[in-house]
Design a protein around this motif. Structure first.
Motif, PDB file in Angstrom:
ATOM      1  N   UNK A 129     -14.955  -2.830-111.667  1.00 34.22           N
ATOM      2  CA  UNK A 129     -15.716  -3.849-112.403  1.00 34.22           C
ATOM      3  C   UNK A 129     -15.742  -5.149-111.596  1.00 34.22           C
ATOM      4  N   UNK A 130     -14.567  -5.511-111.038  1.00 38.99           N
ATOM      5  CA  UNK A 130     -14.485  -6.728-110.250  1.00 38.99           C
ATOM      6  C   UNK A 130     -15.449  -6.671-109.060  1.00 38.99           C
ATOM      7  N   UNK A 131     -15.449  -5.510-108.380  1.00 41.06           N
ATOM      8  CA  UNK A 131     -16.333  -5.340-107.221  1.00 41.06           C
ATOM      9  C   UNK A 131     -17.791  -5.308-107.666  1.00 41.06           C
ATOM     10  N   UNK A 132     -18.039  -4.669-108.809  1.00 38.75           N
ATOM     11  CA  UNK A 132     -19.412  -4.585-109.319  1.00 38.75           C
ATOM     12  C   UNK A 132     -19.953  -5.965-109.656  1.00 38.75           C
ATOM     13  N   UNK A 133     -19.091  -6.793-110.280  1.00 36.18           N
ATOM     14  CA  UNK A 133     -19.506  -8.158-110.643  1.00 36.18           C
ATOM     15  C   UNK A 133     -19.854  -8.939-109.388  1.00 36.18           C
TER      16      UNK A 133
ATOM     17  N   UNK B 123     -28.347  23.283-118.673  1.00 39.29           N
ATOM     18  CA  UNK B 123     -27.213  23.665-119.510  1.00 39.29           C
ATOM     19  C   UNK B 123     -25.909  23.243-118.827  1.00 39.29           C
ATOM     20  N   UNK B 124     -25.822  23.504-117.523  1.00 41.04           N
ATOM     21  CA  UNK B 124     -24.620  23.135-116.777  1.00 41.04           C
ATOM     22  C   UNK B 124     -24.423  21.621-116.800  1.00 41.04           C
ATOM     23  N   UNK B 125     -25.532  20.898-116.667  1.00 43.80           N
ATOM     24  CA  UNK B 125     -25.445  19.436-116.682  1.00 43.80           C
ATOM     25  C   UNK B 125     -24.908  18.959-118.042  1.00 43.80           C
ATOM     26  N   UNK B 126     -25.469  19.508-119.134  1.00 45.83           N
ATOM     27  CA  UNK B 126     -25.013  19.111-120.472  1.00 45.83           C
ATOM     28  C   UNK B 126     -23.537  19.450-120.672  1.00 45.83           C
ATOM     29  N   UNK B 127     -23.127  20.620-120.162  1.00 45.33           N
ATOM     30  CA  UNK B 127     -21.725  21.017-120.317  1.00 45.33           C
ATOM     31  C   UNK B 127     -20.804  20.111-119.493  1.00 45.33           C
ATOM     32  N   UNK B 128     -21.315  19.674-118.351  1.00 46.69           N
ATOM     33  CA  UNK B 128     -20.527  18.745-117.528  1.00 46.69           C
ATOM     34  C   UNK B 128     -20.423  17.395-118.242  1.00 46.69           C
ATOM     35  N   UNK B 129     -21.513  16.955-118.842  1.00 52.65           N
ATOM     36  CA  UNK B 129     -21.505  15.677-119.574  1.00 52.65           C
ATOM     37  C   UNK B 129     -20.485  15.731-120.713  1.00 52.65           C
ATOM     38  N   UNK B 130     -20.403  16.890-121.358  1.00 52.05           N
ATOM     39  CA  UNK B 130     -19.472  17.033-122.494  1.00 52.05           C
ATOM     40  C   UNK B 130     -18.006  16.976-122.068  1.00 52.05           C
ATOM     41  N   UNK B 131     -17.770  17.083-120.767  1.00 51.31           N
ATOM     42  CA  UNK B 131     -16.385  16.993-120.290  1.00 51.31           C
ATOM     43  C   UNK B 131     -15.960  15.536-120.068  1.00 51.31           C
ATOM     44  N   UNK B 132     -16.921  14.623-120.168  1.00 48.84           N
ATOM     45  CA  UNK B 132     -16.590  13.204-119.958  1.00 48.84           C
ATOM     46  C   UNK B 132     -15.941  12.637-121.218  1.00 48.84           C
ATOM     47  N   UNK B 133     -15.152  11.560-121.042  1.00 46.70           N
ATOM     48  CA  UNK B 133     -14.654  10.872-122.235  1.00 46.70           C
ATOM     49  C   UNK B 133     -15.840  10.334-123.049  1.00 46.70           C
ATOM     50  N   UNK B 134     -15.650  10.261-124.374  1.00 47.38           N
ATOM     51  CA  UNK B 134     -16.738   9.919-125.297  1.00 47.38           C
ATOM     52  C   UNK B 134     -17.585   8.718-124.865  1.00 47.38           C
ATOM     53  N   UNK B 135     -16.907   7.604-124.550  1.00 49.20           N
ATOM     54  CA  UNK B 135     -17.675   6.386-124.243  1.00 49.20           C
ATOM     55  C   UNK B 135     -18.428   6.511-122.928  1.00 49.20           C
ATOM     56  N   UNK B 136     -17.790   7.164-121.954  1.00 43.74           N
ATOM     57  CA  UNK B 136     -18.442   7.364-120.661  1.00 43.74           C
ATOM     58  C   UNK B 136     -19.686   8.238-120.840  1.00 43.74           C
ATOM     59  N   UNK B 137     -19.571   9.178-121.758  1.00 42.74           N
ATOM     60  CA  UNK B 137     -20.669  10.097-122.054  1.00 42.74           C
ATOM     61  C   UNK B 137     -21.873   9.313-122.609  1.00 42.74           C
ATOM     62  N   UNK B 160     -18.746  -5.287-121.167  1.00 41.89           N
ATOM     63  CA  UNK B 160     -19.346  -6.096-120.104  1.00 41.89           C
ATOM     64  C   UNK B 160     -20.218  -5.235-119.183  1.00 41.89           C
ATOM     65  N   UNK B 161     -21.192  -5.902-118.553  1.00 43.19           N
ATOM     66  CA  UNK B 161     -22.104  -5.196-117.648  1.00 43.19           C
ATOM     67  C   UNK B 161     -21.321  -4.539-116.504  1.00 43.19           C
ATOM     68  N   UNK B 162     -20.346  -5.267-115.965  1.00 41.07           N
ATOM     69  CA  UNK B 162     -19.543  -4.729-114.860  1.00 41.07           C
ATOM     70  C   UNK B 162     -18.825  -3.448-115.263  1.00 41.07           C
ATOM     71  N   UNK B 163     -18.230  -3.470-116.465  1.00 41.76           N
ATOM     72  CA  UNK B 163     -17.503  -2.283-116.940  1.00 41.76           C
ATOM     73  C   UNK B 163     -18.465  -1.113-117.150  1.00 41.76           C
ATOM     74  N   UNK B 164     -19.667  -1.417-117.620  1.00 43.40           N
ATOM     75  CA  UNK B 164     -20.647  -0.348-117.844  1.00 43.40           C
ATOM     76  C   UNK B 164     -21.089   0.283-116.521  1.00 43.40           C
ATOM     77  N   UNK B 165     -21.308  -0.595-115.504  1.00 43.33           N
ATOM     78  CA  UNK B 165     -21.708  -0.087-114.179  1.00 43.33           C
ATOM     79  C   UNK B 165     -20.620   0.837-113.638  1.00 43.33           C
ATOM     80  N   UNK B 166     -19.379   0.359-113.778  1.00 44.82           N
ATOM     81  CA  UNK B 166     -18.248   1.159-113.289  1.00 44.82           C
ATOM     82  C   UNK B 166     -18.170   2.486-114.047  1.00 44.82           C
ATOM     83  N   UNK B 167     -18.336   2.382-115.359  1.00 54.49           N
ATOM     84  CA  UNK B 167     -18.248   3.573-116.203  1.00 54.49           C
ATOM     85  C   UNK B 167     -19.324   4.591-115.817  1.00 54.49           C
TER      86      UNK B 167
END
Lengths: 143, 182
Positions: A129-133, B123-137, B160-167
């Motif tokens: 996040x820090x790097x992204x910001x 189908x594989x893509x959807x199954x891979x997405x389902x392996x992500x943590x809920x919020x990341x998904x 925050x935008x930064x956290x979303x980009x990282x996620x």
């Protein structure tokens, strides 16, 4: 940098279309079904009735009387001879306590495991996040 | 029926006698977008229908008191997202087994789902997405399929935008790695 062609390409346009469908006419009928449900919920909800002053006094008197009766009965019951056998077994109570503790422990462990995972991820996220910001390219971050 | 804009919907919902028309306009305008958003979270069509109805009822009950500090669209998405997440939580609780792998079950049920129209790779893509943590998904779905801007997503999800980009980038890397293994 050399591009890895074996890598699955999430940039394929076909993948960006979600693969889900709905029954025919689903969206056309949704509004009508929703209205129907709202009407049903509104007609089944019981209107709240205000309690009058006299009713309130009667209710309070009844509650006090009931409390007094229950207390008297308990005192009589516990002080009468031969009532010991009616108490639940201490061993059984202890066992129930252990079961409760186990459930609590299970919940606690479950939570702890979740927190631990989150912490690891949170640390990585904070750094990214820090790097992204600071506008560092994501691809460079993951190099 | 002439389509109202968001401002007309909000104003209409506060005028006695116009609330129902305003709400119908809102349903007409947003039902599909909200449905697809919810569907990608809960996967099953019937579950998505339940969640959408519950969200719409909540919206109906609080629309007249909605203050337009945040956009209507953002507010609706937030309600639908919360409703979908609580639905999944309830589903786990109802199973009387908090350890149950709900996402694993959802992943398996996809193969037999009559309303899943995708091919093998989808189908594989959807199954891979389902392996992500809920919020990341949710972040991945919103960015990848709906191209929601990070700023909008930040308002909807309160992150925050930064956290979303990282996620999102974490999610992409995980999905690529899962697909590579398959």
């Amino acid at each position: 940098m050399k591009k890895n062609h074996n890598k699955p390409d999430l940039q394929q346009e076909v993948l960006k279309n979600h693969p889900f469908g709905v029954p025919e006419g689903y969206f056309e009928s949704f509004s009508e079904r929703l209205q129907q449900r709202i009407r049903e919920e509104e007609s089944s909800s019981v209107p709240v009735r205000r309690i009058g002053k006299s009713t309130r006094w009667v209710a309070m008197a009844a509650a006090v009387l009931a409390a007094a009766l229950i207390t008297t009965s308990i005192i009589r019951f516990t002080s009468s001879p031969g009532s010991e056998g009616l108490y639940p077994d201490i061993a059984l109570l202890e066992q129930m306590q252990v079961l409760d503790d186990d459930r609590y422990l299970y919940e606690l462990l479950g939570e702890e495991e979740e927190v631990q995972l989150d912490e690891e991820e949170a640390f990585a996220s904070q750094a990214i996040e820090y790097l992204a910001i600071n506008d560092v390219e994501m691809d460079l971050i993951y190099e | 029926m002439q389509e109202w804009d968001d401002r007309e919907i909000i104003e209409g919902s506060k005028i006695q006698g116009k609330e129902e028309i305003a709400f119908n306009q809102l349903v007409f305008k947003y039902q599909e977008r909200l449905y697809w958003h919810v569907r990608k979270i809960v996967i099953d069509h019937d579950d998505a229908d339940d969640v959408l109805q519950n969200s719409m009822i909540k919206i109906w009950r609080s629309l007249s008191s909605f203050r337009s500090e945040s956009g209507l669209y953002t507010w609706l998405y937030r309600i639908a997202t919360n409703e979908a997440l609580s639905f999944l939580k309830q589903k786990k609780k109802k199973a009387f087994a908090p350890w149950i792998d709900l996402e694993g079950q959802m992943s398996e049920s996809l193969e037999a789902d009559p309303w899943f129209n995708g091919d093998e790779i989808q189908l594989k893509l959807q199954q891979a997405i389902l392996k992500l943590p809920e919020k990341q998904r949710i972040v991945f779905n919103m960015k990848y399929f709906d191209q929601v801007k990070y700023e909008e997503m930040s308002e909807i999800l309160g992150t925050s935008v930064g956290a979303l980009k990282a996620s999102y980038h974490h999610a992409v890397k995980k999905i690529e790695s899962i697909l590579r293994k398959d």
